[in-house]
Design a protein around this motif. Structure first.
Motif, PDB file in Angstrom:
ATOM      1  N   ILE A  75      49.162  35.617  17.606  1.00  0.00           N
ATOM      2  CA  ILE A  75      49.781  34.562  16.805  1.00  0.00           C
ATOM      3  C   ILE A  75      51.042  35.111  16.143  1.00  0.00           C
ATOM      4  CG2 ILE A  75      49.505  33.042  14.800  1.00  0.00           C
ATOM      5  CD1 ILE A  75      46.503  32.982  15.435  1.00  0.00           C
ATOM      6  N   ALA A  76      52.145  34.424  16.337  1.00  0.00           N
ATOM      7  CA  ALA A  76      53.426  34.858  15.778  1.00  0.00           C
ATOM      8  C   ALA A  76      53.424  34.717  14.257  1.00  0.00           C
ATOM      9  CB  ALA A  76      54.566  34.035  16.376  1.00  0.00           C
ATOM     10  N   TRP A  77      53.957  35.712  13.595  1.00  0.00           N
ATOM     11  CA  TRP A  77      54.052  35.698  12.129  1.00  0.00           C
ATOM     12  C   TRP A  77      55.387  35.103  11.715  1.00  0.00           C
ATOM     13  CZ3 TRP A  77      50.082  36.407   9.071  1.00  0.00           C
ATOM     14  CH2 TRP A  77      50.292  36.551   7.686  1.00  0.00           C
ATOM     15  N   SER A  78      55.420  34.444  10.568  1.00  0.00           N
ATOM     16  CA  SER A  78      56.668  33.881  10.049  1.00  0.00           C
ATOM     17  C   SER A  78      56.636  33.887   8.532  1.00  0.00           C
ATOM     18  CB  SER A  78      56.860  32.439  10.548  1.00  0.00           C
ATOM     19  OG  SER A  78      55.890  31.581   9.958  1.00  0.00           O
ATOM     20  N   SER A  79      57.806  33.808   7.925  1.00  0.00           N
ATOM     21  CA  SER A  79      57.879  33.762   6.461  1.00  0.00           C
ATOM     22  C   SER A  79      57.224  32.486   5.931  1.00  0.00           C
ATOM     23  CB  SER A  79      59.338  33.836   6.006  1.00  0.00           C
ATOM     24  OG  SER A  79      60.100  32.781   6.559  1.00  0.00           O
ATOM     25  N   GLN A  80      57.311  31.411   6.693  1.00  0.00           N
ATOM     26  CA  GLN A  80      56.692  30.153   6.280  1.00  0.00           C
ATOM     27  C   GLN A  80      55.166  30.275   6.266  1.00  0.00           C
ATOM     28  OE1 GLN A  80      57.737  26.805   8.742  1.00  0.00           O
ATOM     29  NE2 GLN A  80      56.673  25.322   7.455  1.00  0.00           N
ATOM     30  N   LEU A  81      54.619  30.932   7.287  1.00  0.00           N
ATOM     31  CA  LEU A  81      53.170  31.146   7.341  1.00  0.00           C
ATOM     32  C   LEU A  81      52.733  32.035   6.189  1.00  0.00           C
ATOM     33  CD1 LEU A  81      50.400  30.962   8.648  1.00  0.00           C
ATOM     34  CD2 LEU A  81      51.096  32.754  10.264  1.00  0.00           C
ATOM     35  N   GLU A  82      53.487  33.088   5.932  1.00  0.00           N
ATOM     36  CA  GLU A  82      53.140  34.005   4.846  1.00  0.00           C
ATOM     37  C   GLU A  82      53.122  33.286   3.504  1.00  0.00           C
ATOM     38  OE1 GLU A  82      54.590  38.231   2.886  1.00  0.00           O
ATOM     39  OE2 GLU A  82      54.856  37.823   5.010  1.00  0.00           O
ATOM     40  N   GLU A  83      54.134  32.478   3.241  1.00  0.00           N
ATOM     41  CA  GLU A  83      54.194  31.754   1.967  1.00  0.00           C
ATOM     42  C   GLU A  83      53.042  30.761   1.852  1.00  0.00           C
ATOM     43  OE1 GLU A  83      55.349  31.524  -1.672  1.00  0.00           O
ATOM     44  OE2 GLU A  83      56.603  32.681  -0.310  1.00  0.00           O
ATOM     45  N   GLY A  84      52.654  30.185   2.987  1.00  0.00           N
ATOM     46  CA  GLY A  84      51.588  29.186   2.988  1.00  0.00           C
ATOM     47  C   GLY A  84      50.210  29.742   2.680  1.00  0.00           C
ATOM     48  N   ILE A  85      49.988  31.041   2.947  1.00  0.00           N
ATOM     49  CA  ILE A  85      48.667  31.618   2.682  1.00  0.00           C
ATOM     50  C   ILE A  85      48.631  32.396   1.378  1.00  0.00           C
ATOM     51  CG2 ILE A  85      48.149  31.763   5.148  1.00  0.00           C
ATOM     52  CD1 ILE A  85      48.515  34.812   4.928  1.00  0.00           C
ATOM     53  N   LYS A  86      49.769  32.621   0.773  1.00  0.00           N
ATOM     54  CA  LYS A  86      49.819  33.406  -0.471  1.00  0.00           C
ATOM     55  C   LYS A  86      48.985  32.723  -1.551  1.00  0.00           C
ATOM     56  CE  LYS A  86      53.734  35.337  -1.501  1.00  0.00           C
ATOM     57  NZ  LYS A  86      55.130  35.502  -1.979  1.00  0.00           N
ATOM     58  N   GLY A  87      48.028  33.465  -2.109  1.00  0.00           N
ATOM     59  CA  GLY A  87      47.193  32.924  -3.170  1.00  0.00           C
ATOM     60  C   GLY A  87      45.907  32.274  -2.688  1.00  0.00           C
ATOM     61  N   ASN A 101      42.151  30.257   8.298  1.00  0.00           N
ATOM     62  CA  ASN A 101      42.280  28.927   8.898  1.00  0.00           C
ATOM     63  C   ASN A 101      43.744  28.529   9.073  1.00  0.00           C
ATOM     64  OD1 ASN A 101      39.540  28.397   9.247  1.00  0.00           O
ATOM     65  ND2 ASN A 101      39.308  27.512   7.209  1.00  0.00           N
ATOM     66  N   ALA A 102      44.573  28.869   8.097  1.00  0.00           N
ATOM     67  CA  ALA A 102      46.000  28.546   8.191  1.00  0.00           C
ATOM     68  C   ALA A 102      46.658  29.341   9.315  1.00  0.00           C
ATOM     69  CB  ALA A 102      46.690  28.836   6.864  1.00  0.00           C
ATOM     70  N   ILE A 103      46.263  30.601   9.455  1.00  0.00           N
ATOM     71  CA  ILE A 103      46.818  31.436  10.532  1.00  0.00           C
ATOM     72  C   ILE A 103      46.387  30.914  11.894  1.00  0.00           C
ATOM     73  CG2 ILE A 103      46.714  33.745  11.571  1.00  0.00           C
ATOM     74  CD1 ILE A 103      46.438  34.807   8.638  1.00  0.00           C
ATOM     75  N   LEU A 104      45.103  30.572  12.026  1.00  0.00           N
ATOM     76  CA  LEU A 104      44.612  30.032  13.297  1.00  0.00           C
ATOM     77  C   LEU A 104      45.296  28.711  13.635  1.00  0.00           C
ATOM     78  CD1 LEU A 104      40.779  30.758  12.927  1.00  0.00           C
ATOM     79  CD2 LEU A 104      42.445  32.010  14.322  1.00  0.00           C
ATOM     80  N   ALA A 105      45.497  27.863  12.624  1.00  0.00           N
ATOM     81  CA  ALA A 105      46.175  26.573  12.850  1.00  0.00           C
ATOM     82  C   ALA A 105      47.607  26.799  13.320  1.00  0.00           C
ATOM     83  CB  ALA A 105      46.151  25.747  11.573  1.00  0.00           C
ATOM     84  N   ALA A 106      48.272  27.806  12.746  1.00  0.00           N
ATOM     85  CA  ALA A 106      49.656  28.106  13.137  1.00  0.00           C
ATOM     86  C   ALA A 106      49.733  28.551  14.596  1.00  0.00           C
ATOM     87  CB  ALA A 106      50.232  29.183  12.229  1.00  0.00           C
ATOM     88  N   GLY A 107      48.647  29.158  15.077  1.00  0.00           N
ATOM     89  CA  GLY A 107      48.609  29.618  16.460  1.00  0.00           C
ATOM     90  C   GLY A 107      47.957  28.633  17.411  1.00  0.00           C
TER      91      GLY A 107
END
Length: 224
Positions: free
Chosen positions: A38-50, A58-64
């Motif tokens: 699954i490709a990483w992105s700044s948007q994905l990182e910000e979305g899982i922070k906290g 789940n957010a990472i799997l959804a992104a992929g």
């Protein structure tokens, strides 16, 4: 909204506020994402922070495009694998990892008789506090086992205020993530976002860095 003079308690997120342990979390999740292709992105990182582990996964799997490809047990195994990676990194944490301005701010709060508590989405918070050697400042940490829903629900910050025996309007909450700010706001507490104001636009008060965290700065920025 209450007057700043009524504030008696400060509720702290941990990752990104007290210490930059988020960098360890991010690297751990990036390793899991890479293993899954699954490709990483700044948007994905910000979305899982906290977020907690399973919500983050789940957010990472959804992104992929893999949201439905893993059972609950398989997700727990992946979350455990991430935590094992994180724990290895965490062993290196020390007081030098405390973010700039935090120790003077904690001393200022103690000197002025404010109550303080850790309101983190991380189950590792007690260990991190020990590693940072700030247990004397934070004898109280919200136990995630005692709340029903993690951030962005209000439970963590609402529980923190309750543990301090304070009403929501007697507290401020400090967080560096969108979901954290959302959690603070949902709890009816004045939110202080630390970071990019475009990302943390829902925060009642915004500071770019932890260096700006002082009682005088908060009072000056207090919503009118």
């Amino acid at each position: 909204m209450s007057d700043f003079s009524k504030v008696k308690g400060v509720l702290f997120d941990l990752n990104g506020i007290i210490t930059d342990s988020w960098a360890y979390h991010s690297k751990s999740w990036q390793e899991i994402a890479a293993q899954l292709g699954i490709a990483w992105s700044s948007q994905l990182e910000e979305g899982i922070k906290g977020r907690d582990r399973i919500d983050s996964l789940n957010a990472i799997l959804a992104a992929g495009g893999m949201a439905d490809q893993f059972s609950a047990d398989q997700k727990e195994a992946l979350a455990d694998k991430k935590n094992a990676i994180y724990q290895t990194m965490l062993d290196k944490m020390n007081p030098g990892d405390i973010l700039p301005g935090i120790m003077p701010f904690l001393d200022e709060l103690v000197a002025n008789h404010y109550k303080i508590i850790i309101a983190s989405a991380s189950a590792n918070a007690p260990k991190e506090i020990r590693k940072l050697q700030v247990e004397s400042y934070f004898p109280l940490i919200v136990d995630l086992k005692e709340i029903r829903h993690n951030k962005p629900a209000p439970d963590v910050f609402a529980k923190a205020a309750e543990m301090l025996h304070l009403a929501p309007d007697e507290c401020v909450g400090i967080d560096d993530g969108m979901v954290g700010v959302e959690s603070i706001n949902a709890a009816g507490i004045v939110s202080i976002g630390v970071g990019d104001p475009k990302v943390l636009k829902e925060a009642a008060i915004n500071f770019m860095t932890t260096r700006e965290l002082t009682l005088a700065n908060i009072a000056q920025a207090w919503p009118k």
